[in-house]
Design an enzyme around this catalytic site. Structure first.
Site, PDB file in Angstrom:
ATOM      1  N   ARG A  15     -23.405   9.348 -33.287  1.00  0.00           N
ATOM      2  CA  ARG A  15     -22.205   8.655 -33.775  1.00  0.00           C
ATOM      3  C   ARG A  15     -21.775   9.128 -35.165  1.00  0.00           C
ATOM      4  NH1 ARG A  15     -24.684   2.848 -32.277  1.00  0.00           N
ATOM      5  NH2 ARG A  15     -26.587   4.111 -32.397  1.00  0.00           N
ATOM      6  N   LYS A  22     -29.013  12.599 -38.622  1.00  0.00           N
ATOM      7  CA  LYS A  22     -28.486  11.436 -39.342  1.00  0.00           C
ATOM      8  C   LYS A  22     -29.312  11.071 -40.575  1.00  0.00           C
ATOM      9  CE  LYS A  22     -28.835   7.302 -37.370  1.00  0.00           C
ATOM     10  NZ  LYS A  22     -28.431   6.152 -36.533  1.00  0.00           N
ATOM     11  N   GLU A 152     -30.901  -6.080 -26.471  1.00  0.00           N
ATOM     12  CA  GLU A 152     -29.998  -5.077 -27.018  1.00  0.00           C
ATOM     13  C   GLU A 152     -28.569  -5.391 -26.598  1.00  0.00           C
ATOM     14  OE1 GLU A 152     -30.845  -2.626 -29.236  1.00  0.00           O
ATOM     15  OE2 GLU A 152     -32.662  -3.842 -29.196  1.00  0.00           O
ATOM     16  N   ASN A 167     -31.593  -8.087 -35.021  1.00  0.00           N
ATOM     17  CA  ASN A 167     -32.798  -7.338 -35.395  1.00  0.00           C
ATOM     18  C   ASN A 167     -32.437  -6.275 -36.420  1.00  0.00           C
ATOM     19  OD1 ASN A 167     -35.165  -5.811 -35.388  1.00  0.00           O
ATOM     20  ND2 ASN A 167     -34.644  -4.754 -33.464  1.00  0.00           N
ATOM     21  N   ASN A 225     -25.014   4.012 -38.508  1.00  0.00           N
ATOM     22  CA  ASN A 225     -24.860   4.773 -37.273  1.00  0.00           C
ATOM     23  C   ASN A 225     -23.663   5.717 -37.309  1.00  0.00           C
ATOM     24  OD1 ASN A 225     -27.073   3.528 -35.875  1.00  0.00           O
ATOM     25  ND2 ASN A 225     -25.810   1.703 -35.738  1.00  0.00           N
ATOM     26  N   TYR A 364     -14.357  30.514 -74.028  1.00  0.00           N
ATOM     27  CA  TYR A 364     -15.577  30.691 -73.236  1.00  0.00           C
ATOM     28  C   TYR A 364     -16.696  31.128 -74.167  1.00  0.00           C
ATOM     29  CZ  TYR A 364     -19.171  32.539 -70.263  1.00  0.00           C
ATOM     30  OH  TYR A 364     -20.395  32.781 -69.685  1.00  0.00           O
ATOM     31  N   ASN A 375     -16.694  27.603 -86.961  1.00  0.00           N
ATOM     32  CA  ASN A 375     -15.439  27.160 -86.355  1.00  0.00           C
ATOM     33  C   ASN A 375     -14.928  28.271 -85.454  1.00  0.00           C
ATOM     34  OD1 ASN A 375     -12.716  26.446 -85.812  1.00  0.00           O
ATOM     35  ND2 ASN A 375     -12.814  25.037 -87.555  1.00  0.00           N
ATOM     36  N   ASN A 384     -19.620  38.496 -72.464  1.00  0.00           N
ATOM     37  CA  ASN A 384     -21.087  38.591 -72.356  1.00  0.00           C
ATOM     38  C   ASN A 384     -21.530  39.512 -71.230  1.00  0.00           C
ATOM     39  OD1 ASN A 384     -20.034  36.783 -70.470  1.00  0.00           O
ATOM     40  ND2 ASN A 384     -21.933  35.609 -70.354  1.00  0.00           N
ATOM     41  N   ARG A 438      -6.940  44.892 -85.350  1.00  0.00           N
ATOM     42  CA  ARG A 438      -5.684  44.819 -84.602  1.00  0.00           C
ATOM     43  C   ARG A 438      -4.726  45.813 -85.245  1.00  0.00           C
ATOM     44  NH1 ARG A 438      -5.105  38.901 -86.915  1.00  0.00           N
ATOM     45  NH2 ARG A 438      -4.087  39.390 -88.866  1.00  0.00           N
TER      46      ARG A 438
END
Ligand code: UD1
Ligand code: CA
Length: 456
Positions: A15, A22, A152, A167, A225, A364, A375, A384, A438
């Site tokens: 089920r 299960k 049952e 039960n 179930n 990153y 900072n 990396n 730069r």
């Protein structure tokens, strides 16, 4: 009398509509069966049997290393047949307690009181009053209210279907009569199965002392179930964990919107906003605040630290008075010292961030060691990985890295250095100096903006 516990876990659980057995479906981050095994162990029985059948190798593999006796049930002929497979291995004379792998919430306390009550009986059933008894075996009592059978669902007539008392699947059988009673089971019923529940009928008609103890905590004995029942049991369990946290003084914004999949321990005055998930072993020290939507796994968060919304922290340690998030992702091996700040859209991995250092935006930082009071400007990347190997970036105390800098590892930025924005740093830099890389800024006076080409 010594006790042997038998846990029934051989069924497929059709089920559930799943290929996974299960009992291996997770509840609060661990298999349902593991919950039942943990509760069983807490009762210190002499033996624990687990009856396996469907995908038994997988179940045994997941549950290995826990001193469990696995009993293979080759043909799944019913719960009574499952118990019968264990009988020759049960230490002679031991009482047996049958639990089922799909009733995961039953607590040690409930089972302990059930076992105490069972001392007066030969066969005892833990029953309960479900709001909807459909599908459960019903407890049939005679005019003196003595328990005489379990019927049952599929075998119950219209009248018996009206019975609420059901039960739980948890049954005690005295060691004195267990072999005899299990030997009496047959499969003359609607499902042609050997029902364990028929033990009640045989014990009752054989003059044995049979009883049922009604479980006062009906929520604990919900069976699983299907996926819907699993989700309901998960919520019941999570609420219980949330209530426990609140009883320890945590402010939980909404106990219906928290998920704890492991062990969460807390100090005083901890605050947890909505929709947070805690996995594995997590500790939140005094006055830690967790914002909405955070996922925190196997991590320690020290006193006074704030984790702002939508932050993921995995296998990491955060010091005191830190502020992490919103929208930060701390991957395994991140160590943030005291007074650190990690801001939005920052990813870290195997990174040690020294006290007072800040990585505020869009960066990153991986395989890196940062000293104190560093900072890191927005958009900084530690490069990396060269496509084959990983290398380390070391940033010493008091360094200022300008925005949009690439630090190509291995590289060390000397103490007190400043890196100009937009630099690609490939070699170690001198301490206390400005380094940048730069091209010179130029303006071209003759340049014209392109114009749209006219179609002919
Ligand atoms: C069972 C009980 C029912 C009770 C309910 C409580 C029987 C006949 N019925 O019904 O009275 O109200 O549990 O949740 O006992 N299993 C095996 N081998 C088998 C068959 C089942 O190991 O041959 C295991 C299953 O894996 C499961 C447990 O026994 O863990 C119960 O089986 P399931 O089919 O779920 O029984 P229910 O119909 O729920
Ligand atoms: Ca069941």
């Amino acid at each position: 009398m010594a006790l042997s516990i038998i846990i029934l876990a051989a069924g497929q659980g059709t089920r559930m509509m799943s290929n996974r057995p299960k009992v291996l479906h997770n509840l609060a981050g661990k298999p349902m069966l593991q919950h039942v095994v943990d509760t069983s162990k807490s009762l210190n029985p002499e033996q624990i049997f687990v009856v396996v059948g469907y995908k038994s190798e997988l179940v045994e593999d997941v549950m290995s290393g826990q001193l469990l006796h696995f009993i293979k049930q080759k043909d799944l002929l019913g719960t009574g047949h499952a118990v019968a497979q264990c009988i020759s291995s049960v230490k002679s004379g031991n009482d047996i307690l049958v639990l089922t792998g799909d009733v995961p919430l039953v607590s040690r306390g409930t089972i302990s009181s059930f076992l105490s009550a069972s001392k007066e009986t030969d066969v005892n059933v833990l029953s309960f009053m479900p709001s909807n008894p459909y599908g459960y075996g019903r407890i049939v009592r005679n005019s003196e209210q003595a328990v005489c059978a379990i019927l049952e669902q599929k075998d119950a007539g219209e009248l018996e279907q009206e019975i609420i008392e059901s039960n739980s699947g948890i049954i005690f059988i005295t060691g004195r009569h267990v072999k005899h009673l299990i030997g009496l089971l047959d499969n003359n019923n609607a499902q042609s199965e050997y029902y364990l529940t028929d033990v009640i009928k045989h014990a009752s008609s054989g003059g044995f002392k049979v009883d049922a103890m009604i479980c006062s905590e009906a929520d604990e004995v919900n069976g699983v179930n299907n996926q819907l029942q699993l989700s309901m049991v998960e919520r019941i369990y999570q609420k219980k964990l949330a209530y426990r946290l609140m009883s320890e003084g945590v402010k939980v914004y909404d106990p219906a919107r928290i998920d704890i999949r492991g062990q969460l321990t807390v100090g005083k005055d901890v605050v947890i906003d909505i929709n947070c998930v805690f996995e594995g072993v997590v500790h939140l020290a005094d006055r830690v605040h967790i914002g909405a939507g955070c996922i925190i796994k196997n991590s320690q968060i020290a006193t006074n630290t704030k984790i702002l919304p939508m932050t993921m922290i995995d296998d990491s340690n955060i010091g005191q008075n830190a502020v992490i998030g919103p929208f930060s992702r701390l991957r395994p091996g991140t160590e943030c010292a005291d007074n650190t700040k990690i801001g939005n859209f920052v990813e870290t991995k195997k990174a040690s961030i020294g006290a007072g250092s800040k990585v505020n935006h869009l960066s990153y930082i991986g395989d890196a060691i940062l000293g104190k009071d560093v900072n890191i400007g927005a958009g900084t990347i530690t490069c990396n990985y060269d496509g084959a190997n990983k290398f380390q970036t070391i940033i010493e105390d008091d360094v200022f890295i300008g925005s949009d800098t690439q630090l190509v590892a291995p590289v060390t930025i000397g103490q007190g250095a400043t890196i100009g924005a937009g630099s690609t740093i490939t070699r170690n830099t001198a301490a206390h100096q400005l380094t940048f890389s730069r091209s010179k800024q130029v303006s071209i006076s003759s340049w014209q903006r392109p114009t749209k080409i006219k179609e002919v």
